[in-house]
Design a protein around this motif. Structure first.
Motif, short mmCIF file in Angstrom:
data_model
loop_
_atom_site.label_atom_id
_atom_site.label_comp_id
_atom_site.label_asym_id
_atom_site.label_seq_id
_atom_site.Cartn_x
_atom_site.Cartn_y
_atom_site.Cartn_z
N VAL A 125 0.86 -1.18 0.00
CA VAL A 125 0.00 0.00 0.00
C VAL A 125 0.90 1.23 0.00
N LYS A 128 -2.45 6.91 -2.84
CA LYS A 128 -2.54 7.54 -4.15
C LYS A 128 -1.66 8.77 -4.26
N HIS A 159 -2.17 -2.89 -10.19
CA HIS A 159 -3.09 -2.22 -9.27
C HIS A 159 -4.40 -2.99 -9.36
N ASN A 163 -8.52 0.29 -7.28
CA ASN A 163 -7.65 0.94 -6.30
C ASN A 163 -6.25 1.19 -6.85
N GLN A 164 -5.90 2.45 -7.09
CA GLN A 164 -4.60 2.81 -7.63
C GLN A 164 -3.55 3.05 -6.53
N VAL A 166 -2.72 0.78 -4.22
CA VAL A 166 -2.21 -0.52 -3.78
C VAL A 166 -1.63 -1.23 -5.00
#
Length: 177
Positions: A125, A128, A159, A163-164, A166
């Motif tokens: 993680v 962003k 990704h 979700n960008q 993670v």
């Protein structure tokens, strides 16, 4: 066959090259021109007892890993599962609040440990970061993943949609000793 520097191949080198080129199927339009004279026979290299042991082969350098691009060697089904987030990570590393140097050391330690334990999928993680370019950790992670000590451990990185912040990483299986 003059080269760019004005040197040319010796007849023995030219014959050796022709012999090798004859074993390869050329691409259309790239066939070798016929030779004006028959190639000279190349005498075989003398083979005697070699006192030195054979040199170990160097490992092949892996191609660069790009987050979100399907790498060679990974089948389409597994890539689609990784990209869509269907492959569940067994471990997660959260880098929120870490400085770049500290995060790099954490990623390195995390991936080496996960690979040693036989884990197949992990999540990192990064967050962003501020739009539009993203945070420092998100920008640096692909460079870290291509480091010489980490790249051989990884098969793919994506990704999980949508979700960008993670990155799911698919690790290679450990080789039996």
């Amino acid at each position: 066959m003059p080269s760019r520097r004005g040197r040319s191949l010796t007849p023995a080198d030219a014959a050796l090259w022709r012999a090798y080129a004859a074993t390869v199927t050329p691409l259309p339009g790239h066939e070798l021109a016929p030779t004006a004279s028959p190639p000279a026979e190349v005498p075989p290299a003398p083979r005697g007892p070699d006192p030195s042991p054979p040199a170990p082969r160097a490992p092949r350098a892996a191609a660069s890993l790009h987050v979100g691009h399907q790498p060679g060697g990974l089948d389409h089904r597994r890539w689609k599962e990784l990209r869509r987030g269907l492959t569940r990570p067994e471990r997660t590393l959260d880098l929120h609040g870490r400085r770049a140097q500290e995060a790099w050391l954490a990623v390195r330690r995390f991936l080496l440990s996960a690979h040693a334990d036989g884990v197949r999928c992990v999540a990192v993680v990064t967050g962003k970061g501020p739009a539009p370019e993203g945070g420092v950790l998100r920008r640096e992670l692909p460079h870290w993943l291509n480091a010489p000590e980490l790249r051989p451990l990884l098969l793919g990185a994506a990704h999980p949609a949508p979700n960008q912040g993670v990155v799911h990483l698919l690790l290679r299986r450990r080789r039996a000793a």
